[in-house]
Design a protein around this motif. Structure first.
Motif, PDB file in Angstrom:
ATOM      1  N   ASP A 238       6.825  28.745 -14.203  1.00  0.00           N
ATOM      2  CA  ASP A 238       7.665  29.922 -14.004  1.00  0.00           C
ATOM      3  C   ASP A 238       9.128  29.554 -13.766  1.00  0.00           C
ATOM      4  O   ASP A 238       9.431  28.709 -12.920  1.00  0.00           O
ATOM      5  CB  ASP A 238       7.131  30.672 -12.772  1.00  0.00           C
ATOM      6  CG  ASP A 238       7.922  31.935 -12.497  1.00  0.00           C
ATOM      7  OD1 ASP A 238       8.202  32.671 -13.451  1.00  0.00           O
ATOM      8  OD2 ASP A 238       8.266  32.183 -11.330  1.00  0.00           O
ATOM      9  N   MET A 239      10.017  30.212 -14.491  1.00  0.00           N
ATOM     10  CA  MET A 239      11.459  29.995 -14.279  1.00  0.00           C
ATOM     11  C   MET A 239      12.130  31.375 -14.222  1.00  0.00           C
ATOM     12  O   MET A 239      13.184  31.598 -14.799  1.00  0.00           O
ATOM     13  CB  MET A 239      11.979  29.108 -15.421  1.00  0.00           C
ATOM     14  CG  MET A 239      13.377  28.577 -15.389  1.00  0.00           C
ATOM     15  SD  MET A 239      14.121  28.140 -13.836  1.00  0.00           S
ATOM     16  CE  MET A 239      13.264  26.647 -13.393  1.00  0.00           C
ATOM     17  N   ASP A 240      11.470  32.287 -13.494  1.00  0.00           N
ATOM     18  CA  ASP A 240      12.045  33.627 -13.375  1.00  0.00           C
ATOM     19  C   ASP A 240      12.977  33.699 -12.172  1.00  0.00           C
ATOM     20  O   ASP A 240      13.604  34.730 -11.925  1.00  0.00           O
ATOM     21  CB  ASP A 240      10.907  34.658 -13.239  1.00  0.00           C
ATOM     22  CG  ASP A 240      11.094  35.817 -14.192  1.00  0.00           C
ATOM     23  OD1 ASP A 240      12.000  35.744 -15.052  1.00  0.00           O
ATOM     24  OD2 ASP A 240      10.347  36.795 -14.078  1.00  0.00           O
ATOM     25  N   GLY A 244      13.158  25.848  -6.276  1.00  0.00           N
ATOM     26  CA  GLY A 244      13.689  25.391  -4.984  1.00  0.00           C
ATOM     27  C   GLY A 244      14.837  26.276  -4.563  1.00  0.00           C
ATOM     28  O   GLY A 244      14.901  27.461  -4.937  1.00  0.00           O
ATOM     29  N   ARG A 245      15.780  25.724  -3.815  1.00  0.00           N
ATOM     30  CA  ARG A 245      16.912  26.538  -3.329  1.00  0.00           C
ATOM     31  C   ARG A 245      18.265  26.032  -3.829  1.00  0.00           C
ATOM     32  O   ARG A 245      19.238  26.760  -3.803  1.00  0.00           O
ATOM     33  CB  ARG A 245      16.932  26.533  -1.797  1.00  0.00           C
ATOM     34  CG  ARG A 245      15.666  27.148  -1.229  1.00  0.00           C
ATOM     35  CD  ARG A 245      15.795  27.631   0.197  1.00  0.00           C
ATOM     36  NE  ARG A 245      14.604  28.390   0.574  1.00  0.00           N
ATOM     37  CZ  ARG A 245      14.469  29.702   0.434  1.00  0.00           C
ATOM     38  NH1 ARG A 245      15.454  30.422  -0.052  1.00  0.00           N
ATOM     39  NH2 ARG A 245      13.363  30.303   0.784  1.00  0.00           N
ATOM     40  N   ALA A 246      18.328  24.780  -4.269  1.00  0.00           N
ATOM     41  CA  ALA A 246      19.613  24.192  -4.652  1.00  0.00           C
ATOM     42  C   ALA A 246      19.842  24.281  -6.157  1.00  0.00           C
ATOM     43  O   ALA A 246      18.935  24.008  -6.943  1.00  0.00           O
ATOM     44  CB  ALA A 246      19.660  22.733  -4.214  1.00  0.00           C
ATOM     45  N   VAL A 247      21.058  24.666  -6.550  1.00  0.00           N
ATOM     46  CA  VAL A 247      21.471  24.677  -7.965  1.00  0.00           C
ATOM     47  C   VAL A 247      22.836  23.992  -8.027  1.00  0.00           C
ATOM     48  O   VAL A 247      23.760  24.399  -7.313  1.00  0.00           O
ATOM     49  CB  VAL A 247      21.585  26.122  -8.503  1.00  0.00           C
ATOM     50  CG1 VAL A 247      22.019  26.115  -9.967  1.00  0.00           C
ATOM     51  CG2 VAL A 247      20.282  26.890  -8.333  1.00  0.00           C
ATOM     52  N   GLY A 248      22.975  22.974  -8.861  1.00  0.00           N
ATOM     53  CA  GLY A 248      24.239  22.210  -8.918  1.00  0.00           C
ATOM     54  C   GLY A 248      23.897  20.743  -8.720  1.00  0.00           C
ATOM     55  O   GLY A 248      22.946  20.415  -7.974  1.00  0.00           O
ATOM     56  N   ASN A 249      24.653  19.874  -9.348  1.00  0.00           N
ATOM     57  CA  ASN A 249      24.220  18.479  -9.478  1.00  0.00           C
ATOM     58  C   ASN A 249      23.929  17.750  -8.155  1.00  0.00           C
ATOM     59  O   ASN A 249      22.786  17.416  -7.863  1.00  0.00           O
ATOM     60  CB  ASN A 249      25.243  17.726 -10.328  1.00  0.00           C
ATOM     61  CG  ASN A 249      25.239  18.274 -11.747  1.00  0.00           C
ATOM     62  OD1 ASN A 249      24.253  18.140 -12.452  1.00  0.00           O
ATOM     63  ND2 ASN A 249      26.304  18.940 -12.159  1.00  0.00           N
ATOM     64  N   GLU A 266       8.470  24.865  -1.220  1.00  0.00           N
ATOM     65  CA  GLU A 266       7.059  24.959  -1.652  1.00  0.00           C
ATOM     66  C   GLU A 266       6.882  24.975  -3.177  1.00  0.00           C
ATOM     67  O   GLU A 266       6.056  24.256  -3.726  1.00  0.00           O
ATOM     68  CB  GLU A 266       6.501  26.252  -1.063  1.00  0.00           C
ATOM     69  CG  GLU A 266       5.001  26.279  -0.959  1.00  0.00           C
ATOM     70  CD  GLU A 266       4.541  27.636  -0.437  1.00  0.00           C
ATOM     71  OE1 GLU A 266       3.566  28.143  -0.986  1.00  0.00           O
ATOM     72  OE2 GLU A 266       5.187  28.189   0.485  1.00  0.00           O
ATOM     73  N   ASP A 267       7.682  25.813  -3.884  1.00  0.00           N
ATOM     74  CA  ASP A 267       7.489  25.918  -5.340  1.00  0.00           C
ATOM     75  C   ASP A 267       7.811  24.603  -6.032  1.00  0.00           C
ATOM     76  O   ASP A 267       7.127  24.161  -6.955  1.00  0.00           O
ATOM     77  CB  ASP A 267       8.333  27.076  -5.932  1.00  0.00           C
ATOM     78  CG  ASP A 267       9.832  26.945  -5.680  1.00  0.00           C
ATOM     79  OD1 ASP A 267      10.244  26.138  -4.820  1.00  0.00           O
ATOM     80  OD2 ASP A 267      10.622  27.666  -6.336  1.00  0.00           O
ATOM     81  N   PHE A 268       8.850  23.928  -5.521  1.00  0.00           N
ATOM     82  CA  PHE A 268       9.276  22.660  -6.116  1.00  0.00           C
ATOM     83  C   PHE A 268       8.206  21.575  -5.904  1.00  0.00           C
ATOM     84  O   PHE A 268       7.837  20.848  -6.835  1.00  0.00           O
ATOM     85  CB  PHE A 268      10.624  22.253  -5.505  1.00  0.00           C
ATOM     86  CG  PHE A 268      11.160  20.965  -6.043  1.00  0.00           C
ATOM     87  CD1 PHE A 268      11.468  20.837  -7.379  1.00  0.00           C
ATOM     88  CD2 PHE A 268      11.350  19.868  -5.214  1.00  0.00           C
ATOM     89  CE1 PHE A 268      11.949  19.639  -7.898  1.00  0.00           C
ATOM     90  CE2 PHE A 268      11.835  18.670  -5.718  1.00  0.00           C
ATOM     91  CZ  PHE A 268      12.126  18.554  -7.055  1.00  0.00           C
ATOM     92  N   VAL A 269       7.678  21.516  -4.679  1.00  0.00           N
ATOM     93  CA  VAL A 269       6.655  20.510  -4.372  1.00  0.00           C
ATOM     94  C   VAL A 269       5.417  20.766  -5.236  1.00  0.00           C
ATOM     95  O   VAL A 269       4.843  19.829  -5.820  1.00  0.00           O
ATOM     96  CB  VAL A 269       6.295  20.553  -2.859  1.00  0.00           C
ATOM     97  CG1 VAL A 269       5.112  19.645  -2.559  1.00  0.00           C
ATOM     98  CG2 VAL A 269       7.503  20.170  -2.016  1.00  0.00           C
ATOM     99  N   GLU A 270       5.032  22.050  -5.359  1.00  0.00           N
ATOM    100  CA  GLU A 270       3.832  22.383  -6.137  1.00  0.00           C
ATOM    101  C   GLU A 270       3.991  21.920  -7.595  1.00  0.00           C
ATOM    102  O   GLU A 270       3.081  21.344  -8.185  1.00  0.00           O
ATOM    103  CB  GLU A 270       3.584  23.900  -6.073  1.00  0.00           C
ATOM    104  CG  GLU A 270       2.385  24.392  -6.871  1.00  0.00           C
ATOM    105  CD  GLU A 270       1.082  23.672  -6.516  1.00  0.00           C
ATOM    106  OE1 GLU A 270       0.894  23.299  -5.341  1.00  0.00           O
ATOM    107  OE2 GLU A 270       0.243  23.473  -7.444  1.00  0.00           O
ATOM    108  N   LEU A 271       5.172  22.148  -8.161  1.00  0.00           N
ATOM    109  CA  LEU A 271       5.364  21.747  -9.559  1.00  0.00           C
ATOM    110  C   LEU A 271       5.372  20.215  -9.692  1.00  0.00           C
ATOM    111  O   LEU A 271       4.816  19.664 -10.642  1.00  0.00           O
ATOM    112  CB  LEU A 271       6.655  22.369 -10.117  1.00  0.00           C
ATOM    113  CG  LEU A 271       6.877  22.209 -11.613  1.00  0.00           C
ATOM    114  CD1 LEU A 271       5.672  22.662 -12.439  1.00  0.00           C
ATOM    115  CD2 LEU A 271       8.115  22.986 -12.067  1.00  0.00           C
ATOM    116  N   CYS A 272       5.976  19.532  -8.714  1.00  0.00           N
ATOM    117  CA  CYS A 272       5.945  18.057  -8.739  1.00  0.00           C
ATOM    118  C   CYS A 272       4.498  17.562  -8.700  1.00  0.00           C
ATOM    119  O   CYS A 272       4.117  16.653  -9.446  1.00  0.00           O
ATOM    120  CB  CYS A 272       6.664  17.471  -7.517  1.00  0.00           C
ATOM    121  SG  CYS A 272       8.451  17.515  -7.627  1.00  0.00           S
ATOM    122  N   LEU A 273       3.670  18.185  -7.856  1.00  0.00           N
ATOM    123  CA  LEU A 273       2.282  17.728  -7.730  1.00  0.00           C
ATOM    124  C   LEU A 273       1.493  18.031  -8.998  1.00  0.00           C
ATOM    125  O   LEU A 273       0.681  17.213  -9.441  1.00  0.00           O
ATOM    126  CB  LEU A 273       1.607  18.387  -6.507  1.00  0.00           C
ATOM    127  CG  LEU A 273       2.174  17.964  -5.140  1.00  0.00           C
ATOM    128  CD1 LEU A 273       1.498  18.753  -4.012  1.00  0.00           C
ATOM    129  CD2 LEU A 273       2.005  16.464  -4.891  1.00  0.00           C
TER     130      LEU A 273
END
Ligand code: URA
Length: 434
Positions: A238-240, A244-249, A266-273
Motif C-alpha cells: 500500500d502506498m496510499d 512511516g513518518r519521514a519524507v526527505g533524504n 509499524e507499517d515500515f517495520v511490517e513491510l521490512c519483515l
C-alpha cells in the motif's frame, strides 16, 4: 533505420520490432540519438503503450546496453530487491543490513529520485563522504567482505536505463507500465543477482494508482525475471499514504536508523519483515516465513543489523559515526509545524502531493542537472485514521528557504482531507504476494 520513423510508428499506435528497439537503445546509449527525439518517443510510448513483446525486447536491449555483471565470485544465493517507487520509501536502507546480517549476500544497483518519489542513492548520500560510484571489483569485494554493496548506475551497467531514467524524470513520462518494468528489470538482470524480490506499490503515492495496474506490472516483471532464469517474487504494498513518518533524504535515513534500533514505525517495520522474509526464503536462509521473521526481528533486537549498516556505510567511504549519531546527518535550518485547519479525523492523504511537498522544499530535481538539498523534507505527525484537534501539528516541515516552505505548506494542507466521521480501519500494508 531512422529514429523519426520509429517515433512516428509509435505515435500512430504501431508495434515496434525488436530491431527498432535495439536500434534506438543502442543509438541513445552511444549518444547518437538526441534527448529531444527520445523524449518524443517516451511520450508516444506513454500514450500508445507497449505490447508484452515490445516490453520484453526493451528490457533485454536495456539490460545488454552495458556489461552483464557476473557475481559468481560471491558465494551463496544473491538476492536483490527493488521498489517501484513511493513516498517515504526508505526500505532498502533498513532492509539490506537486516538481510545481510541473516547471511544473504546483497549486491544491489539502485536509482536516484524519480518524479515525486525518492531514490536510495540520494538518501545514502546523506552520509557525508558516501559514494555509490564504485568499481565492479570493489562492489564484489565489499559483498564478499561485509555482505552488502550498493552501486549507482554506471556507464558499465544498464547505461541505457541511467539515461532514460533521468530523461523520464523531467519529461513527465515515468508512470507507464512498460517503461517502469523495463527500467527496473534491466537493472536487476544486469546486476546479476540469482533471485529478485520486487516491492510493487499501489495507491495515490505510487506510479500505479490502481491495484489492478500494480498487479499487471507485478506479473509483467515476474514474467520477465523468470524468463531470464532469475527467481522473481513480487509483493504488492500500500502506498496510499507515506510509508512511516519521514519524507526527505536525510530525514528518511534517520527513520531507517531508528528502525534498526527497534523504534521503527509499524507499517515500515511490517513491510521490512515481509520483503525480508521473501528474501530469506529465496536465499535459502529460512524454511518458513515465521522462521524468517524471527531471524529478522532478532538482528534488530541484538543491534547486529545496525552495526552492519555502519560497516556498509564505511566501506563505501561514508562517515559511519552518523549511524550512531544521526545529528551528524544534514539538517535543515527551519523546522515549522503545519497546524490542522479543523478538528476531526484524517480521512485521506494525497500521497503523491506529500512527495511533491518534499520536492518543493528542494529535495528533488527540476532538471537533470539540478542539485538536491538532502536536509529538507517533512515528518508526519498525523496519518490516515488519526484524530486531530484544530491547531495541532499535522506535520513538521524541514526547509532552508521561507518562500519554499510557504509553497510546500499550501500544497501540504491541500493534500489532507479531515472530516468528522471516524474512517474505517485500513487493511494492512501488504496486498498480495506473487
Ligand atoms: N524504479 C525504477 O528503477 N524505474 C522506474 O521506472 C520506476 C521505479
Amino acid at each position: 533505420m531512422r529514429m523519426y520513423d520509429i517515433i512516428m510508428k509509435k505515435r500512430n499506435g504501431g508495434e515496434l520490432s525488436k530491431e527498432a528497439i535495439d536500434f534506438f537503445i543502442e543509438g541513445y546509449t552511444k549518444g547518437e540519438i538526441p534527448d529531444y527525439q527520445v523524449s518524443a518517443l517516451m511520450m508516444a510510448i506513454y500514450f500508445q503503450k507497449m505490447t508484452k513483446a515490445e516490453t520484453h525486447a526493451l528490457t533485454m536491449a536495456m539490460a545488454h546496453s552495458g556489461d552483464m555483471l557476473d557475481l559468481s565470485a560471491i558465494k551463496g544465493i544473491k538476492v536483490d530487491k527493488h521498489s517501484t517507487g513511493g513516498v517515504g520509501d526508505k526500505i532498502s536502507l533498513a532492509l539490506t543490513p537486516m538481510v545481510a546480517t541473516c547471511g544473504i549476500p546483497v549486491a544491489k544497483m539502485s536509482g536516484r529520485g524519480l518524479g515525486h518519489t525518492g531514490g536510495t542513492i540520494d538518501k545514502l548520500e546523506s552520509f557525508p563522504g558516501f559514494s555509490t560510484s564504485i568499481s565492479t571489483d570493489q562492489f564484489i569485494e565489499n559483498v564478499n567482505r561485509i555482505g552488502i554493496a550498493i552501486m549507482g548506475q554506471t556507464a558499465d551497467l544498464a547505461p541505457a536505463d541511467k539515461k532514460l531514467y533521468a530523461l523520464r524524470d523531467v519529461t513527465a513520462t515515468v508512470d507507464n507500465m512498460s517503461l517502469i518494468a523495463s527500467s527496473i528489470m534491466s537493472k536487476k538482470l544486469a546486476a546479476g543477482a540469482d533471485a529478485i524480490v520486487l516491492d510493487v506499490k499501489t495507491g495515490s503515492g505510487a506510479f500505479m494508482k490502481k491495484e489492478e495496474d500494480a498487479l499487471a506490472l507485478a506479473h509483467e516483471m515476474v514474467d520477465i525475471g523468470n524468463a531470464a532464469g532469475r527467481r522473481t517474487i513480487a509483493v504488492i504494498s500500500d502506498m496510499d499514504q507515506p510509508l512511516g513518518r519521514a519524507v526527505g533524504n536525510a530525514l528518511e535515513v534517520k527513520e531507517a536508523i531508528a528502525t534498526l534500533q527497534g523504534q521503527g514505525p509499524e507499517d515500515f517495520v511490517e513491510l521490512c519483515l515481509t520483503l525480508g522474509s521473501q528474501m530469506l526464503l529465496a536465499g535459502g536462509k529460512a524454511q518458513t516465513t515465521e522462521e524468517a521473521r524471527q531471524k529478522l526481528e532478532a538482528v534488530i533486537a541484538d543491534g547486529s543489523a545496525l552495526k552492519k549498516l555502519a560497516s556498509f556505510v564505511e566501506a563505501q567511504g561514508g562517515d559511519s559515526a552518523a549511524v550512531y549519531d544521526p545529528e551528524l546527518l544534514p539538517k535543515a535550518t527551519i523546522i515549522q509545524p503545519v497546524p490542522a485547519p479543523q478538528s476531526g479525523f484524517v480521512q485521506q492523504i494525497a500521497c503523491d502531493e506529500i512527495g511533491i511537498c518534499s520536492l518543493l522544499l528542494g529535495g528533488g530535481r527540476e532538471t537533470k542537472e539540478s542539485e538536491i538539498d538532502l536536509s529538507v523534507g517533512l515528518i508526519l505527525e498525523k496519518k490516515v485514521g488519526d484524530p486531530v484537534e484544530k491547531g495541532e501539528p499535522l506535520a513538521f516541515l524541514h526547509g532552508n528557504d521561507s518562500r519554499k516552505l510557504e509553497a510546500a505548506e499550501k500544497r501540504f494542507l491541500a493534500a489532507y482531507r479531515i472530516s468528522e466521521e471516524k474512517p474505517e480501519k485500513r487493511s494492512g500494508i501488504i496486498k498480495h504476494i506473487i
